[in-house]
Write a protein that holds these residues in place. Structure first.
Motif, PDB file in Angstrom:
ATOM      1  N   GLN A 287       1.004  -1.374  -0.020  1.00 34.84           N
ATOM      2  CA  GLN A 287      -0.108   0.060   0.001  1.00 34.84           C
ATOM      3  C   GLN A 287       0.723   1.371  -0.034  1.00 34.84           C
ATOM      4  O   GLN A 287       0.564   2.271  -0.619  1.00 34.84           O
ATOM      5  CB  GLN A 287      -0.990  -0.051   1.311  1.00 34.84           C
ATOM      6  N   ARG A 288       1.832   1.047   0.776  1.00 34.45           N
ATOM      7  CA  ARG A 288       2.839   2.370   0.791  1.00 34.45           C
ATOM      8  C   ARG A 288       3.556   2.601  -0.682  1.00 34.45           C
ATOM      9  O   ARG A 288       3.687   3.820  -1.233  1.00 34.45           O
ATOM     10  CB  ARG A 288       3.985   2.021   1.953  1.00 34.45           C
ATOM     11  N   ARG A 293       5.487   5.133  -5.071  1.00 34.47           N
ATOM     12  CA  ARG A 293       6.133   4.260  -6.293  1.00 34.47           C
ATOM     13  C   ARG A 293       7.554   4.158  -5.929  1.00 34.47           C
ATOM     14  O   ARG A 293       8.512   4.286  -7.085  1.00 34.47           O
ATOM     15  CB  ARG A 293       5.844   4.987  -7.447  1.00 34.47           C
ATOM     16  N   ASP A 294       8.095   3.742  -4.696  1.00 31.55           N
ATOM     17  CA  ASP A 294       9.641   3.793  -4.582  1.00 31.55           C
ATOM     18  C   ASP A 294       9.790   2.323  -4.737  1.00 31.55           C
ATOM     19  O   ASP A 294       9.387   1.263  -4.105  1.00 31.55           O
ATOM     20  CB  ASP A 294       9.657   3.819  -2.971  1.00 31.55           C
ATOM     21  N   GLU A 299      10.336  -3.870  -3.595  1.00 32.62           N
ATOM     22  CA  GLU A 299      11.026  -5.097  -3.395  1.00 32.62           C
ATOM     23  C   GLU A 299      11.109  -5.444  -1.853  1.00 32.62           C
ATOM     24  O   GLU A 299      10.982  -6.806  -1.512  1.00 32.62           O
ATOM     25  CB  GLU A 299      12.606  -4.595  -3.367  1.00 32.62           C
ATOM     26  N   ALA A 300      10.944  -4.583  -0.924  1.00 30.83           N
ATOM     27  CA  ALA A 300      10.409  -5.122   0.390  1.00 30.83           C
ATOM     28  C   ALA A 300       9.135  -5.721   0.414  1.00 30.83           C
ATOM     29  O   ALA A 300       9.267  -6.770   1.350  1.00 30.83           O
ATOM     30  CB  ALA A 300      10.631  -3.550   1.337  1.00 30.83           C
ATOM     31  N   ALA A 301       8.319  -5.249  -0.216  1.00 29.13           N
ATOM     32  CA  ALA A 301       6.841  -5.949  -0.005  1.00 29.13           C
ATOM     33  C   ALA A 301       7.000  -7.353  -0.667  1.00 29.13           C
ATOM     34  O   ALA A 301       6.576  -8.276  -0.013  1.00 29.13           O
ATOM     35  CB  ALA A 301       6.018  -5.038  -0.884  1.00 29.13           C
ATOM     36  N   ILE A 302       7.798  -7.455  -1.822  1.00 31.58           N
ATOM     37  CA  ILE A 302       8.001  -8.879  -2.234  1.00 31.58           C
ATOM     38  C   ILE A 302       8.654  -9.684  -1.378  1.00 31.58           C
ATOM     39  O   ILE A 302       8.193 -11.033  -1.242  1.00 31.58           O
ATOM     40  CB  ILE A 302       8.555  -8.611  -3.770  1.00 31.58           C
ATOM     41  N   GLU A 303       9.563  -9.371  -0.776  1.00 30.39           N
ATOM     42  CA  GLU A 303      10.375  -9.951   0.272  1.00 30.39           C
ATOM     43  C   GLU A 303       9.413 -10.614   1.420  1.00 30.39           C
ATOM     44  O   GLU A 303       9.534 -11.614   1.855  1.00 30.39           O
ATOM     45  CB  GLU A 303      11.573  -9.183   1.071  1.00 30.39           C
ATOM     46  N   ALA A 304       8.612  -9.618   2.080  1.00 28.13           N
ATOM     47  CA  ALA A 304       7.613  -9.953   3.121  1.00 28.13           C
ATOM     48  C   ALA A 304       6.609 -11.109   2.498  1.00 28.13           C
ATOM     49  O   ALA A 304       6.128 -11.865   3.239  1.00 28.13           O
ATOM     50  CB  ALA A 304       7.026  -8.667   3.789  1.00 28.13           C
ATOM     51  N   LEU A 305       6.031 -10.717   1.396  1.00 30.58           N
ATOM     52  CA  LEU A 305       5.095 -11.653   0.756  1.00 30.58           C
ATOM     53  C   LEU A 305       5.614 -13.151   0.338  1.00 30.58           C
ATOM     54  O   LEU A 305       5.186 -14.094   0.565  1.00 30.58           O
ATOM     55  CB  LEU A 305       4.448 -10.771  -0.355  1.00 30.58           C
ATOM     56  N   ALA A 325      -1.140 -12.187  -3.862  1.00 29.75           N
ATOM     57  CA  ALA A 325      -0.660 -10.830  -3.602  1.00 29.75           C
ATOM     58  C   ALA A 325       0.827 -11.003  -4.002  1.00 29.75           C
ATOM     59  O   ALA A 325       1.505  -9.925  -4.656  1.00 29.75           O
ATOM     60  CB  ALA A 325      -0.773 -10.710  -1.916  1.00 29.75           C
ATOM     61  N   LEU A 326       1.606 -11.825  -3.951  1.00 29.59           N
ATOM     62  CA  LEU A 326       3.005 -12.122  -4.396  1.00 29.59           C
ATOM     63  C   LEU A 326       3.046 -11.849  -5.828  1.00 29.59           C
ATOM     64  O   LEU A 326       3.883 -11.133  -6.225  1.00 29.59           O
ATOM     65  CB  LEU A 326       3.551 -13.309  -3.808  1.00 29.59           C
ATOM     66  N   GLY A 327       2.181 -12.564  -6.686  1.00 25.33           N
ATOM     67  CA  GLY A 327       2.013 -12.434  -8.025  1.00 25.33           C
ATOM     68  C   GLY A 327       1.831 -11.034  -8.258  1.00 25.33           C
ATOM     69  O   GLY A 327       2.373 -10.514  -9.268  1.00 25.33           O
ATOM     70  N   ILE A 328       0.822 -10.486  -7.657  1.00 27.89           N
ATOM     71  CA  ILE A 328       0.638  -8.710  -8.229  1.00 27.89           C
ATOM     72  C   ILE A 328       1.734  -8.102  -7.955  1.00 27.89           C
ATOM     73  O   ILE A 328       2.104  -7.021  -8.524  1.00 27.89           O
ATOM     74  CB  ILE A 328      -0.567  -8.279  -7.108  1.00 27.89           C
ATOM     75  N   ALA A 329       2.489  -8.177  -6.729  1.00 28.25           N
ATOM     76  CA  ALA A 329       3.910  -7.509  -6.510  1.00 28.25           C
ATOM     77  C   ALA A 329       4.850  -7.886  -7.591  1.00 28.25           C
ATOM     78  O   ALA A 329       5.408  -6.968  -8.041  1.00 28.25           O
ATOM     79  CB  ALA A 329       4.368  -7.558  -5.206  1.00 28.25           C
ATOM     80  N   LEU A 330       5.157  -9.009  -7.836  1.00 24.43           N
ATOM     81  CA  LEU A 330       6.070  -9.513  -8.849  1.00 24.43           C
ATOM     82  C   LEU A 330       5.810  -8.906 -10.266  1.00 24.43           C
ATOM     83  O   LEU A 330       6.551  -8.461 -11.158  1.00 24.43           O
ATOM     84  CB  LEU A 330       6.158 -11.106  -8.799  1.00 24.43           C
ATOM     85  N   SER A 331       4.445  -8.843 -10.733  1.00 22.01           N
ATOM     86  CA  SER A 331       4.389  -8.494 -12.017  1.00 22.01           C
ATOM     87  C   SER A 331       4.454  -6.793 -12.041  1.00 22.01           C
ATOM     88  O   SER A 331       4.869  -6.356 -13.188  1.00 22.01           O
ATOM     89  CB  SER A 331       2.697  -8.750 -12.238  1.00 22.01           C
ATOM     90  N   GLU A 332       4.436  -6.294 -10.916  1.00 19.01           N
ATOM     91  CA  GLU A 332       4.821  -4.758 -10.944  1.00 19.01           C
ATOM     92  C   GLU A 332       6.008  -4.617 -11.346  1.00 19.01           C
ATOM     93  O   GLU A 332       6.309  -3.551 -11.959  1.00 19.01           O
ATOM     94  CB  GLU A 332       4.617  -4.236  -9.543  1.00 19.01           C
ATOM     95  N   ARG A 333       6.990  -5.621 -11.120  1.00 23.43           N
ATOM     96  CA  ARG A 333       8.479  -5.450 -11.734  1.00 23.43           C
ATOM     97  C   ARG A 333       8.350  -5.261 -13.090  1.00 23.43           C
ATOM     98  O   ARG A 333       9.332  -4.519 -13.471  1.00 23.43           O
ATOM     99  CB  ARG A 333       9.227  -6.764 -11.133  1.00 23.43           C
TER     100      ARG A 333
END
Length: 855
Positions: A287-288, A293-294, A299-305, A325-333
């Motif tokens: 969410q942060r 958009r940092d 990457e910190a979110a991906i690590e935690a998920l 949720a992990l997939g959503i964050a990874l796709s953002e990469r």
């Protein structure tokens, strides 16, 4: 992230938190002494029962520290033995409550529904007799926890409301300032947050904040509960700040994450608290990231998920949510770096999530299946997977790679549709391969008949009184598990006796279509039939086109996202269902370019089999196809068969033909549809039977005819009940024959024509699982069905049906009969839907004119 995902770490282990924290070494020594005491005690004595209860408690404590599920299994055995040794005593009641705690703890770790249902059953039984206020508060709190878990799996609001009510009672009973009071307050807060997420109730959110504050005030600093309370309070305050738009959210985020990290670090490996805490951390960081958009935050979110996924056992009910949720964050990469590696990694996580959701589908009770469909649709994993495959298909450089991506996209699209209906229809009686031993074929039929009975009991009761529909029928759950195990053994014997039985077994498992089965269906239907699958991603509407001999589907897309579909459906409701306006309709215009693109892939096609998606089942696709220029080779209307899922079609094609006998024709049971009466008389004359008319058409007589006729035609009033689709039905002389009643019947008709209003309308029971009259009849045994999507005109329908049956008598296929009848009835002039356009055909269109009827 939902409210619940932020506080999931606070749910698990509340009962265990009430016990004194001890060092592992001390617990080991106490457990050793208690084991020796149990062995030395007089067998069957009350003292042995007391020692067994104490041993169970210490084993549960050790599990809380170590996460070793074997300790829970042993503890549960101790509690059962204690209850057996001291029946009717206060000790037995205490042991029963302890057993409920252990059951829910093991459920949160392994996800076995048997444990969850046992926790609810044993918790209720203990509360029926327990008197001590502290014990009662503990048992109420644990029951609330279990009901909350079941709500998450079934989405039954009754469970959530009862969870809140029970937790409130636990708070009231717990002594002021006692640890039990703090734990009960946290449990109630979690249930209120879940309800706040479901209802968007700020009152529940604010009340949860007060409960966390009161728990914080009475929780000692050295208590195990301190970290969960602090993290929960921080989470709720953060939600309140975001609601009000205040700028102090960042500081609250940091404190919340710190509290969650404390939970994750202290929780034993494999425990729910550990992986749920990591998930909540990842969600907060995500969410942060969406605000600033940092890339470092991403990457910190991906690590935690990723840590949440790694920490969760394979059977954890939350794991698909974590993977999504992990997939959503990874796709953002992919958007940050411009590389497709992030999307490919996300795709792997999403596919794993879908496989986990599918893995146990066949063996769980109906309420859990519908809940799972609702959860799956809510997560939107299938939409993301299909979208990812389509994007990657544009990126790969080899034809083989493109074909693989497109095949997988079509399979996932179809797997998302009507999973339950496909499974239920797949349990009907189908012929076994000739090389299969007769004993195996017979036993398979018997097992499927019993599974079908179990499913029918639960589906018929869906949405009714909780006492009827309670998902906690432990007896049915245990029997279902046993039958599935026996079925696997029968299938192993079948394939050992005849390798050709593998295809039969694959079909009977009720799993989503694989590519071999789908292309086999296309070959079976021949080059004159095109299989179409409609699907909607987050940004595009897609139609996959598959024909015999093709290695991959053709794909046509248009940029239509869900909000635009909402506009299509709203316009359809106004312009067609409400019949407002005199100008040409506009509702289908956004879809016309898509259908025109599909037309280029339909050369030489004699019919189309279309599986719409979600609310697409409401629309008249034959009319839309005609407007887009789809035509048969002879220039006439192109027949279109509509299926909830392409996976249904093999089962319907393989159904045994109905026994020979006279047709059944029912007309005007209520005595106020003159044209329906005339329609029934005319159709009955064609079929060589006497119609059942007016007051003679009672429920008992109509059901009797439906059970023993090969063909049935019903011209009557019908009604669809939004919000309760299983209570929709056909209006007969003495009442409504509902979908619930039909589900309990065996109606092995070759053809059923429901010539009435809204007989083909369906509504979701959960996710993309739809129900109504049509689905009930298909499940009950009908091979081919004609029904309507909206209110139809009585005289126009009578004329349509006369044309339909006349062409069928002359030897045309059922789909061509309907296409010709609808096309002929459609008036020239401004493009407006006609009453005849409401009629759709589902199932096996190849059924011929009944041999007992006149020609």
């Amino acid at each position: 992230m939902t409210f619940r995902s932020r506080v999931r770490a606070l749910v698990a282990g509340q009962a265990a938190a009430l016990r004194r924290s001890e060092q592992a070494g001390d617990l080991d020594r106490r457990i050793t002494r208690l084991r020796a005491g149990v062995d030395d005690a007089e067998p069957g004595s009350l003292s042995q029962a007391e020692l067994l209860n104490s041993l169970g408690n210490r084993l549960v404590d050790r599990h809380r520290l170590s996460g070793d599920v074997a300790d829970l299994a042993t503890a549960m055995d101790c509690y059962r033995r204690c209850g057996d040794l001291a029946p009717g005593t206060e000790l037995a009641t205490t042991a029963l409550g302890n057993l409920a705690v252990a059951c829910v703890n093991r459920y949160t770790q392994l996800g076995a529904l048997e444990d969850l249902e046992a926790a609810i059953t044993n918790g209720r039984a203990a509360l029926a007799v327990v008197q001590d206020p502290a014990d009662r508060a503990r048992d109420l709190s644990n029951l609330s926890h279990a009901l909350h878990e079941r709500y998450y799996r079934t989405r039954h609001r009754e469970d959530l409301e009862e969870s809140v009510t029970v937790a409130e009672a636990a708070v009231e009973l717990a002594a002021e300032g006692a640890p039990e009071r703090a734990a009960a307050s946290v449990n109630l807060a979690v249930a209120l947050l879940e309800r706040a997420a479901a209802t968007e109730s700020f009152a529940d959110l604010d009340r949860a904040a007060g409960l966390y504050e009161s728990a914080a005030a009475i929780t000692p600093r050295d208590s195990w509960l301190r970290a969960p309370v602090a993290a929960g309070l921080g989470t709720v305050r953060l939600l309140q700040l975001r609601r009000s738009g205040q700028s102090r959210a960042e500081g609250e985020e940091a404190r919340t994450i710190a509290g969650l990290r404390a939970i994750a670090e202290r929780a034993p490996a494999g425990s729910t608290m550990r992986h749920a805490a990591y998930y909540a951390i990842g969600g907060t960081l995500w969410q942060r990231y969406l605000r600033d958009r940092d890339p470092a935050r991403l990457e910190a979110a991906i690590e935690a998920l990723g840590a949440a996924v790694a920490a969760a056992p394979d059977g954890a009910g939350e794991l698909p949510r974590y993977l999504n949720a992990l997939g959503i964050a990874l796709s953002e990469r992919t958007f940050v770096s411009g590389s497709y590696a992030g999307l490919a990694a996300a795709l792997a996580e999403w596919v794993r999530a879908l496989n986990l959701l599918d893995r146990g589908f066949g063996s769980v009770p109906m309420a859990y299946k519908l809940g799972q469909q609702d959860i799956s649709a809510g997560l939107g994993i299938a939409e993301r997977v299909v979208s990812a495959y389509l994007v990657l298909a544009e990126a790969v450089t080899t034809r083989a790679g493109v074909d693989r991506m497109l095949r997988n996209a079509m399979l996932i699209a179809e797997a998302a549709k009507s999973r339950l209906l496909t499974e239920l229809i797949g349990r009907a009686d189908l012929p076994a391969p000739p090389g299969v031993p007769a004993d195996d074929a017979g036993r398979e039929r018997e097992i499927f008949a019993e599974l079908r009975m179990l499913d029918t009991v639960e589906l018929v009761g869906h949405g009714q009184d909780a006492g009827v529909t309670d998902a906690g029928s432990g007896g049915r759950l245990a029997r279902r598990t046993a039958l599935r195990g026996e079925l696997e053994a029968v299938w192993a014997s079948m394939t050992a006796a005849d390798p050709r039985a593998e295809a039969h077994v694959a079909l009977r498992r009720g799993r989503p279509l694989d590519w071999e089965t789908l292309t086999g269906l296309a070959r079976r239907l021949g080059p004159g039939t095109a299989l179409l699958s409609l699907f909607l991603t987050n940004s595009r509407t897609v139609i996959f086109v598959l024909r015999s001999g093709e290695d991959a589907p053709d794909v046509c897309t248009v940029d239509l996202e869900p909000s635009q579909w909402d506009d299509i459906l709203n316009r359809f409701d106004r312009e067609v269902l409400a019949g407002s306006g005199r100008r040409a309709e506009t509702w289908d215009r956004p879809l016309r370019p898509l259908l025109e693109a599909v037309s280029a892939h339909l050369g030489g096609v004699e019919r189309v089999v279309l599986a719409p998606y979600d609310a697409g089942l409401r629309l008249p696709w034959s009319l839309m196809a005609a407007r887009a220029g789809w035509r048969a080779a002879d220039g006439g209307a192109l027949p279109l068969v509509t299926m909830e899922s392409l996976g249904l079609l093999p089962f319907l094609l393989d159904r045994r033909p109905a026994a020979r006998g006279p047709a059944a024709v029912v007309g005007d049971p209520t005595g106020n549809l003159a044209h329906a009466n005339a329609e029934a008389v005319e159709i009955a004359a064609m079929l060589g039977v006497d119609p059942l008319l007016g007051p003679a058409a009672t429920k008992a007589r109509v059901l009797d005819l439906l059970r023993r006729s090969p063909v049935a035609h019903v011209a009557a009033h019908a009604l669809f009940l939004p919000g309760s689709p299983l209570d929709s039905g056909i209006v007969l002389a003495d009442g409504v024959l509902t979908a619930r009643e039909i589900l309990a019947e065996s109606v092995t008709l070759d053809l059923l024509v429901l010539s009435g209003c809204e007989t083909g309308v369906a509504e979701s029971l959960g996710g993309y699982e739809f129900a109504g009259l049509s689905q009930a009849f298909l499940q009950a045994g009908v091979r081919c069905l004609v029904a309507s999507l909206w209110r139809v005109d009585d005289p126009a329908t009578a004329a349509l049906m006369a044309s339909f049956y006349g062409d069928w008598r002359d030897g045309l296929s059922l789909d061509r009969c309907l296409a010709r009848a609808v096309s002929a009835a459609r008036p020239a002039g401004p493009g407006r839907a006609h009453s005849s356009d409401a009629f759709v055909l589902s199932g096996d269109w190849s059924i011929g004119w009944p041999v007992t009827a006149s020609r």
